[in-house]
Design an enzyme around this catalytic site. Structure first.
Site, mmCIF file in Angstrom:
data_model
loop_
_atom_site.group_PDB
_atom_site.id
_atom_site.type_symbol
_atom_site.label_atom_id
_atom_site.label_comp_id
_atom_site.label_asym_id
_atom_site.label_seq_id
_atom_site.Cartn_x
_atom_site.Cartn_y
_atom_site.Cartn_z
ATOM 1 N N GLU A 88 0.539 -1.123 0.068
ATOM 2 C CA GLU A 88 -0.127 0.011 0.015
ATOM 3 C C GLU A 88 0.810 0.893 0.048
ATOM 4 O O GLU A 88 0.112 2.273 -0.434
ATOM 5 C CB GLU A 88 -0.742 -0.100 1.173
ATOM 6 C CG GLU A 88 -1.809 -1.052 1.276
ATOM 7 C CD GLU A 88 -2.966 -1.108 0.129
ATOM 8 O OE1 GLU A 88 -3.457 0.239 -0.023
ATOM 9 O OE2 GLU A 88 -3.463 -1.992 -0.436
ATOM 10 N N SER A 460 -52.077 -26.382 38.851
ATOM 11 C CA SER A 460 -51.657 -26.770 40.316
ATOM 12 C C SER A 460 -50.589 -26.127 41.077
ATOM 13 O O SER A 460 -50.475 -25.976 42.207
ATOM 14 C CB SER A 460 -51.959 -28.328 40.633
ATOM 15 O OG SER A 460 -53.278 -28.721 40.129
#
Length: 798
Positions: A88, A460
């Site tokens: 780069e 229950s």
């Protein structure tokens, strides 16, 4: 003459040059002060994902669009830094932000091309663009980029600029920064990269898609060679190293985050809490959240639930293919299938597969590994009838069908995920910390969390809250209640009479409150609620953390006809377990920022310390002692196989066995289990809480309590024992003498009131009701009258 012309032209050129320089100078003077501040660079905060951990440090969830791992520049290997610079910006350490020679070459190329075709962006310029500018191709943008690069160079060191670049740059596959890219493409730590791998990654910034080695291997290889040659020219590597790197065969391994799959429901709960607190920042600030769950507990809880759901589904007919993908338009079927399968998960060893060919001779499938396997009729098993069966429509097995298989080697069989679902929640009774939570069979197939989102009738399991209200109202564990049929004209569906019943058709007559809860007697629960008043019960039960909307304003409350979640039920039972204190369930323990600093820590309400007192400690103790009988001789006898004397609990089953529950606890841990279909329907004879929910609980809690000492709850001050029964001291000589008939607490009209003899009553109830059978709770349609008025109206009906 010619000499004059030449002199004139030179003057004009010099003038134009000076004019151009002047314009540039003016542009710089005007633009430079307007450049953005460099605060975001000097105080760089990269977007880091949210990571969620278990209490033992295992990753259970990662959230965030950008996959990034911030790494200091000194921690990147030299070969990678050299490769990137060679690719780069060869003169990175020499220029002032702009490579003049590179710009000259680019200008000539752009003039020749008649427009901006290429640039000469240095690493510093790329940092400027990535942080501040758009990707627009124009001279204005390039000019601003150059000025900004110069400003950056004046403010930051070269290594800091390189660090920003190495962490911020996008490199494809959702990877930001080279540390993340090393994991994404090679599943490696960045320091473990070879020269060949480093050069391959260094080629990505120029064009992440075009040079993606997985998608475009040939172009990526050319880019790699270019970079290696540059490194050789710059003296970064030797000829031998270059040649060896070019010959190296690279193996790409898609990165798979090592996430523990057993706690995905918990991770999602934590994510939601973080989002509520921080918004979108939750996914970008690098928070590390530690939850309260333990992965070992999670795995056992998950497998315990799955085992029961699998066993229930065994014997079911094949319901059809899981999905379908159209392969007719694919140019590369194998690649199309591979990409699709990469989005699916293996669930409970059930591997996703796509059907390539389907005929009477067999079915050829492709597995996620790319391997192709042929299934004969024996391997198809119960799914054989679905092969090209037009009657099954889109559910048939055909080319493109997505199915599940189990096996290895050359032996695979077709399987399917269970339709039955469930949930498990386990809490620390003293703090409310969630130790394990499973929201369903599999999170990937259905993210709906049944532990926190499924509003279902508790049956229950709701009765203990009503019984606790009865104790608070003046009853005792030895108060006698009539277990006999009840009929309420006009109070049922369509104006008919409501005739609730005990599911086994047995009625024991007068039994104690303890015996009634142990045997889960519906008729007794209704009479207790009639006595204490619906309004009082509603107000009292809210102390356990239930919302008013979860407590129906009718006698149906006695049978658990309201709707609530397993988590809320577990929270409610924690009040019984911890001695009467209200604690809050929570999954988050600590939150750290990306720098490892503690941002938040849960400060839970602790039973016996700062938690509010919800009910009398004596009430909680008596309920604990009663529910120990449910485990010892009642509907939860299966839990007694653990051999622990400190366990108590209650089962629950709703109408037609649509929902099955068990909530069990000791003074330290509360665990609730729920089983049922997402679209409620009967589970049949196997769908009782005692038969399908208890086994899940037993397997999990057997592991959770392994190695812990048996410590039953200690009796609080003010509790006395008489004749084997426990009482609040002040009620020993009052209500314990009384019996509850159809209209409230008063002596039975058929015989004089006498003190109950608990042991005698317990033996009688056990003989009348044993073997205890889980009640299926009939849900009535009743008006919403509350309080004593409702009770007085009902008195005349008996």
């Amino acid at each position: 003459m010619i000499k004059k012309i030449i002199t004139t032209c030179m003057g004009l050129n010099n003038g134009l040059a000076l004019f151009g320089v002047g314009l540039i100078a003016i542009a710089i003077l005007v633009t430079y002060p307007k450049l953005p501040s460099l605060d975001s660079l000097q105080h760089y905060k990269p977007k880091l994902p949210l990571t969620i951990y278990s209490s033992d440090g295992q990753v259970i969830g990662v959230y965030g669009e950008q996959r990034r791992e911030f790494t200091k520049i000194d921690d990147f290997p030299k070969i990678l830094k050299d490769a990137v610079i060679a690719a780069e910006d060869k003169r990175f350490y020499d220029h002032w932000g702009v490579d003049v020679w590179g710009v000259a070459r680019a200008v000539i190329g752009n003039v020749m091309a008649g427009g901006v075709q290429s640039g000469a962006s240095t690493i510093t310029q790329q940092v400027a663009k990535n942080f501040y500018l758009s990707s627009e191709r124009s001279f204005t943008r390039k000019f601003n980029e150059a000025l900004l690069a110069y400003k950056i160079e004046q403010s930051l060191s070269k290594d800091k600029i390189l660090e920003l670049y190495f962490n911020q740059i996008y490199l494809g596959q959702r990877a930001y920064g080279f540390a993340s890219a090393a994991q994404t493409y090679f599943n490696k730590n960045v320091n473990d990269l070879t020269l060949a791998e480093a050069a391959m990654l260094a080629g990505l910034p120029k064009a992440p898609s075009a040079y993606n080695p997985i998608v475009n291997p040939e172009r990526a290889k050319l880019r790699q060679a270019y970079i290696l040659n540059n490194m050789l020219e710059e003296g970064m590597i030797t000829l031998q190293q270059r040649d060896q790197a070019l010959k190296e065969e690279l193996h790409y391994e898609r990165f798979v985050q090592n996430i523990d799959q057993s706690a995905l429901y918990v991770a999602e709960m934590a994510r939601q809490e973080l989002f509520e607190k921080y918004g979108e920042d939750a996914y970008t600030q690098g928070f590390k959240v530690y939850t309260t769950v333990d992965t070992a507990h999670q795995r056992v809880a998950t497998e315990a639930l799955r085992k029961v759901l699998r066993n229930f589904d065994r014997g079911s007919s094949y319901r059809g293919a899981e999905n379908y993908i159209d392969l007719s338009k694919s140019d590369n079927v194998e690649e199309t299938v591979s990409q699709y399968l990469s989005t699916l998960y293996t669930v409970d060893k059930m591997i996703p597969a796509v059907v390539l060919e389907a005929s009477r001779k067999g079915v050829q499938i492709q597995l996620p590994s790319g391997r192709k396997v042929t299934l004969n009729n024996h391997a198809l098993g119960f799914a054989a009838r679905a092969v090209n069966n037009e009657k099954m429509g889109d559910d048939r097995i055909r080319r493109g069908s997505v199915i599940r298989v189990k096996g290895s080697g050359d032996t695979f069989t077709v399987v399917q995920e269970p339709l039955l679902q469930g949930a498990l929640v386990s809490l620390d009774a003293k703090t409310g910390a969630v130790r394990a939570l499973v929201g369903g069979y599999d999170y990937h197939s259905k993210t709906f969390n049944r532990a926190t989102q499924a509003m279902r009738q508790p049956g229950s399991t709701f009765k203990p809250f009503i019984y606790s209200a009865a104790l608070a109202k003046g009853m005792t564990a030895s108060t006698m209640i009539n277990d006999a049929p009840i009929s309420l004209p006009g109070k049922g569906a369509n104006g008919k009479a409501w005739n609730p019943k005990n599911s086994d058709g047995r009625y024991a007559g007068y039994i104690t409150l303890r015996q009634a809860l142990t045997a889960s007697k519906n008729m007794v629960s209704i009479r207790i609620l009639m006595s204490i008043g619906i309004g009082y019960a509603q107000q009292y039960i809210q102390r356990f953390g239930f919302k008013p909307s979860e407590i129906p304003a009718s006698l149906s409350m006695a049978l658990g006809a309201g709707e609530t979640t397993p988590l809320r039920i577990a929270e409610g039972y924690s009040v019984f377990a911890n001695g009467g204190y209200k604690v809050s369930a929570h999954v988050i323990d600590k939150i750290y920022d990306s720098q490892g600093r503690l941002r938040a820590q849960m400060q839970p309400l602790v039973a016996g310390e700062n938690a509010p007192q919800a009910i009398d400690p004596r009430n909680a103790y008596i309920m604990y002692k009663i529910m120990q009988d449910v485990v010892r001789v009642g509907t939860a006898r299966g839990a007694a196989t653990l051999g622990r004397s400190d366990i108590a609990g209650k089962t629950g089953t709703t109408n037609d066995n649509k929902d099955a529950w068990f909530v069990g606890f000791n003074p330290n841990v509360v665990t609730a289990v729920y089983i049922g279909f997402d679209k409620p329907r009967s589970m049949g004879r196997a769908g009782y809480g005692g038969t399908i929910a208890v086994p899940v609980w037993v397997e999990y809690i057997g592991f959770a309590l392994k190695g812990t000492s048996v410590k039953p709850m200690k009796a609080p001050e003010g509790v006395v024992t008489n004749g084997g029964e426990v009482y609040m001291r002040e009620r020993m000589t009052t209500s314990s003498d009384l019996a509850l008939d159809n209209s409230g607490i008063r002596p039975r009209p058929t015989q004089p009131a006498r003190r109950a003899v608990p042991n005698e009553n317990r033996r009688r109830a056990e003989s009348n009701t044993a073997p205890a059978r889980e009640e299926s709770d009939e849900t009535p349609v009743l008006p919403s009258n509350t309080g004593n008025n409702n009770r007085q109206q009902l008195d005349s009906l008996f």
